[in-house]
Design an enzyme around this catalytic site. Structure first.
Site, mmCIF file in Angstrom:
data_model
loop_
_atom_site.group_PDB
_atom_site.id
_atom_site.type_symbol
_atom_site.label_atom_id
_atom_site.label_comp_id
_atom_site.label_asym_id
_atom_site.label_seq_id
_atom_site.Cartn_x
_atom_site.Cartn_y
_atom_site.Cartn_z
ATOM 1 N N GLU A 94 20.025 64.016 55.044
ATOM 2 C CA GLU A 94 19.413 64.752 53.957
ATOM 3 C C GLU A 94 18.906 63.673 52.835
ATOM 4 O O GLU A 94 17.907 63.767 52.234
ATOM 5 C CB GLU A 94 20.273 65.826 53.279
ATOM 6 C CG GLU A 94 20.390 66.977 54.565
ATOM 7 C CD GLU A 94 21.436 68.138 53.921
ATOM 8 O OE1 GLU A 94 20.959 68.682 53.020
ATOM 9 O OE2 GLU A 94 22.571 67.929 54.646
ATOM 10 N N CYS A 136 65.036 37.820 77.155
ATOM 11 C CA CYS A 136 64.852 36.983 75.872
ATOM 12 C C CYS A 136 65.616 37.647 74.599
ATOM 13 O O CYS A 136 65.445 38.734 74.237
ATOM 14 C CB CYS A 136 63.390 37.233 75.572
ATOM 15 S SG CYS A 136 63.108 36.107 73.923
ATOM 16 N N LYS A 184 44.142 49.383 34.264
ATOM 17 C CA LYS A 184 43.605 48.041 33.556
ATOM 18 C C LYS A 184 42.813 47.654 35.115
ATOM 19 O O LYS A 184 43.560 47.139 35.843
ATOM 20 C CB LYS A 184 44.436 46.963 33.299
ATOM 21 C CG LYS A 184 43.920 45.862 32.683
ATOM 22 C CD LYS A 184 44.894 44.903 32.022
ATOM 23 C CE LYS A 184 44.008 43.625 31.375
ATOM 24 N NZ LYS A 184 43.310 42.666 32.386
ATOM 25 N N LYS A 211 50.983 44.492 31.726
ATOM 26 C CA LYS A 211 50.675 44.107 33.181
ATOM 27 C C LYS A 211 51.653 44.442 34.442
ATOM 28 O O LYS A 211 52.878 44.335 33.753
ATOM 29 C CB LYS A 211 50.408 42.362 33.192
ATOM 30 C CG LYS A 211 49.464 42.025 32.118
ATOM 31 C CD LYS A 211 48.250 42.246 32.307
ATOM 32 C CE LYS A 211 47.468 41.313 33.236
ATOM 33 N NZ LYS A 211 47.097 40.088 32.899
HETATM 34 S S1 IVH Z 1 39.542 47.762 26.836
HETATM 35 C C1 IVH Z 1 38.865 45.420 22.782
HETATM 36 N N1 IVH Z 1 40.319 49.118 29.145
HETATM 37 O O1 IVH Z 1 40.648 43.678 30.733
HETATM 38 C C2 IVH Z 1 39.174 45.148 24.302
HETATM 39 N N2 IVH Z 1 39.798 46.750 29.251
HETATM 40 O O2 IVH Z 1 41.613 41.468 28.446
HETATM 41 C C3 IVH Z 1 38.488 46.189 25.110
HETATM 42 N N3 IVH Z 1 39.936 45.940 31.363
HETATM 43 O O3 IVH Z 1 38.064 41.922 29.921
HETATM 44 C C4 IVH Z 1 38.853 46.211 26.521
HETATM 45 N N4 IVH Z 1 40.603 47.594 32.483
HETATM 46 O O4 IVH Z 1 37.481 43.656 31.469
HETATM 47 C C5 IVH Z 1 39.986 47.798 28.444
HETATM 48 N N5 IVH Z 1 40.657 50.352 30.978
HETATM 49 C C6 IVH Z 1 40.519 49.132 30.546
HETATM 50 C C7 IVH Z 1 40.268 48.066 30.967
HETATM 51 C C8 IVH Z 1 40.009 46.742 30.616
HETATM 52 C C9 IVH Z 1 40.191 46.473 32.693
HETATM 53 C C10 IVH Z 1 39.658 44.365 31.361
HETATM 54 C C11 IVH Z 1 38.387 44.164 30.629
HETATM 55 C C12 IVH Z 1 38.826 42.982 29.710
HETATM 56 C C13 IVH Z 1 40.135 42.763 30.030
HETATM 57 C C14 IVH Z 1 40.977 42.719 28.462
#
Ligand code: IVH
Length: 719
Positions: free
Chosen positions: A58, A482, A145, A364
């Protein structure tokens, strides 16, 4: 959703379907506008919500109709049309883009202490500035993240005008032509967009789609990528957008950059939306979460499924722990979670330090990948004689543990990955999955790196190794002669899903087999406390416990005993089905292939395998010897509550008490089945926290939904 789908959803340019619009331009214009809205809605349902609302056929029909109309009226083609997502002409190089609002990074935390210190800093600052009452705790917004690459999308008057990579935070690369091919990114925002809106977010690739891409790349002899992030970055940094268009890229928004209305440029920042003008007065000003909701309303993909509000450090740590459990089940890689102070005025008070905000923190997870040296490749012999090459590694900390061995699966896999002894390799350990070698770092290959050669004789028993035509796995032909196969067979039989003999682990089985004390499963049952106490690492108490566990295993269910025998292709569920069907071991041993085929879900390969197994005298002898040792299986409980036989359950989300395995085994024990996808035939969907699109599908299809208590009630389980 598979990698094939995004590719199939390429508008078929050369579709050859030329439909003369046969209408005046006005009518064509109206139909084009309607089709564009409809197609983008389907894109959203498909790529963002993972819940397609139409079939591919579709969808293709709508697309072809739009193409035909546009071909007839080229003056009506606009850059925002979904037909324009196929990729523009290749570039010679990417232009540079200076970010109007810098793209910052985040401070990192690796443990609880650092998270508590962050929360304390935030709390103290907000309390002393009066943003927070003396006893109040800050509200946070918690996100995943995402492990992709940061992108800034610039919308002008609601249209996607430019897209740039983060670069050094000040200046990035212009990847507009490539970004336009990502179907979850709207080319046109919905009503209510300010004159300028920069959206910040992450471009990524789902693991499954990454694997399919790599398979396709390998089969064409092209470069394979080491991980989804790499594949996403490589796909986005293609000078030919037509290549990017073939790649299954996704996007999630998590913030904003410059924002301003029509009355001239306003100072918009990540933490500070433009004030003042009539248009911007509708901008969310209170909270980060409201800002994300608003971005969602404009049509941007937001990770609503996993984002959560939380209060205080404990709330943050709870989120971290919950997501850690979910991490292996997510479709894409994450490398941590991000905590953001939710209140935008509070964010402003907290401000920035160096190149990171004080109001946000990345917490992390242990890295799932690391590099180390491949010192050697040895082979292991499994229960069925399968020879698995195993990488011996320079010990490396990955996925939260020190890894010294990793599987290389089989010979072909080693060739495909081009892994050589002496290489620096990438090792991956995700969740509880067995660590694996992802691939070599070719730039670091030493001149004397050696290729792996498959052994021709079993390293344990010396029997010949065979690799049947068309199979990937080489096998030792020694069978139970074995020692390696004997050990693995015993360990399998003692396993939780089989005879469940607690305390009969690898170290003890090694000794029992090596001393010649245990030659077959039946010998286990004659072990005594006295003799066991003589084995390494065996105290009197553990010997007693083990003999008790062995004694308990004299009355397994018939299904468990059948599974314990380790017949090829006979898993836990098949064993149970066969046991229920025949009722006792003699009937199974004497069943013909035809009779075995009468069991629901038993196909020719399984029937042949069971028949072949019991055709061998030494296998029948094992069953007789077990009887002599007093092993008498009890009949498999008939589908306990009667009504569940053949009923299919689908589990989604995290249940409060039961793990997925526990819920599954209760369902199986009651005669039901568990499937991974919801259809009209699904009897029940069992949904826990963070239930995803399966729940939505259940609701759409009218499939009854249960929570954990509901499931327990239905199954008559009291726990
Ligand atoms: S906030 C002021 N939210 O993590 C900083 N970043 O070290 C704004 N990243 O390069 C970033 N998920 O690409 C934010 N939910 C999330 C994220 C995120 C991945 C990455 C982003 C940035 C790095 C920060």
């Amino acid at each position: 959703m598979g990698a094939g789908r995004p590719a199939r959803r390429q508008p078929a340019c050369a579709a050859g379907v030329f439909v003369k619009a046969g209408k005046d331009t006005r009518a064509a214009q109206e139909e084009i506008a309607r089709l564009r809205v409809e197609i983008e809605q389907h894109n959203y349902r498909y790529y963002v919500e993972d819940a397609p609302s139409v079939s591919d056929a579709e969808y293709d029909g709508l697309m072809r109709r739009l193409e035909a109309l546009e071909k007839d009226h080229p003056e009506l083609v606009t850059p925002e049309s979904p037909t324009q997502r196929v990729g523009a002409t290749p570039l010679a190089a990417f232009g540079a883009v200076t970010h109007a609002v810098p793209m910052l990074s985040l401070g990192n935390a690796f443990d609880e202490e650092e998270v508590r210190a962050f929360d304390k800093r935030v709390t103290d600052t907000l309390r002393s500035s009066g943003q927070l009452g003396p006893a109040a705790e800050p509200d946070y917004f918690c996100e995943l993240k995402l492990d992709g690459l940061a992108i800034s999308l610039r919308y002008e008057d609601g249209k996607l005008a430019q897209a740039a990579t983060r670069g050094d935070g000040q200046t990035g690369e212009d990847v507009t032509a490539n970004i336009r091919t990502i179907r979850s990114i709207p080319l046109q925002l919905k009503a209510g967009a300010p004159r300028v809106l920069e959206v910040r977010g992450e471009v990524l690739m789902n693991r499954r789609e990454f694997e399919r891409l790599n398979e396709a790349q390998a089969s064409r002899g092209e470069k394979v990528f080491v991980n989804p992030r790499n594949a996403a970055a490589g796909s986005l940094r293609q000078l030919d957008p037509k290549i990017t268009a073939q790649r299954p890229l996704r996007f999630f928004a998590y913030g904003w950059g410059e924002v301003h209305g029509p009355a001239g440029r306003q100072a918009g920042k990540f933490d500070e939306p433009a004030p003042g003008t009539r248009e911007t007065s509708t901008l969310p000003r209170d909270s980060h979460s409201a800002m994300l909701d608003w971005l969602g309303e404009l049509g941007l993909p937001i990770n609503t499924q996993h984002n959560r509000k939380a209060r205080g450090a404990d709330g943050l740590l709870d989120f971290y722990a919950r997501v850690a459990k979910l991490r292996p089940t997510l479709a894409y890689d994450i490398d941590g979670v991000v905590y953001k102070v939710d209140s935008l005025p509070a964010q402003k008070v907290l401000g920035f330090v160096a190149r990171a905000p004080r109001f946000a923190l990345a917490h992390k997870y242990p890295a799932e990948e690391a590099t180390t040296t491949l010192q050697d490749i040895e082979v292991q012999v499994g229960r069925t004689g399968a020879i698995t090459p195993v990488a011996r590694l320079q010990p490396v900390f990955v996925g939260g543990v020190t890894v010294t061995n990793a599987t290389l699966h089989n010979e072909d896999e080693i060739r495909r990955k081009d892994v050589r002894i002496g290489d620096t390799v990438i090792v991956r350990r995700a969740g509880d999955v067995i660590p694996e070698v992802v691939g070599p770092v070719l730039e670091k290959r030493p001149a004397d790196a050696r290729e792996f050669r498959m052994v021709t004789a079993c390293p344990v028993c010396g029997s010949a190794i065979e690799r049947p035509e068309g199979e990937a796995i080489a096998r030792c032909t020694g069978g139970l002669f074995c020692a390696a196969q004997r050990k693995q067979t015993l360990l399998h039989a003692a396993g939780r899903k089989a005879l469940d003999i607690e305390g009969l682990g690898e170290k003890l089985v090694d000794q029992l087999v090596e001393r010649g004390r245990v030659k077959s499963l039946a010998d286990i049952y004659s072990l005594t406390v006295e003799e066991l106490a003589d084995y390494d690492r065996m105290g009197a108490k553990s010997a007693e416990n083990l003999v008790h566990a062995i004694d308990k295993a004299r009355k397994p269910t018939l299904g468990r005993l059948l599974f314990a025998l380790g017949i090829r292709h006979v898993g836990e569920t098949t064993a149970r089905d066969v046991a229920r069907h025949f009722g006792d071991m003699d009937a199974i041993m004497d069943a013909s292939e035809e009779q075995l085929l009468e069991v629901a879900d038993v196909g020719p390969a399984v029937a042949a395998s069971i028949h072949r197994f019991f055709a061998e005298h030494h296998n029948r002898d094992i069953v007789h010897a077990l009887r002599q040792q007093g092993v008498h299986p009890v009949a498999e409980a008939a589908a306990r509550t009667g009504g569940f036989s053949g009923k299919t359950f689908v589990l989604t989300g995290t249940l409060p008490n039961w793990t997925r395995e526990e819920a599954t085994s209760h369902i199986l024990a009651a005669g039901g089945k568990v499937s991974g996808s919801v259809s009209k035939k699904t009897a029940y969907v069992v949904a826990g926290a963070e239930a995803g699109s399966k729940l939505a599908n259940a609701e759409k299809l009218g499939v009854p939904v249960l929570d954990e208590d509901g499931l327990k009630q239905l199954l008559g389980v009291r726990e």
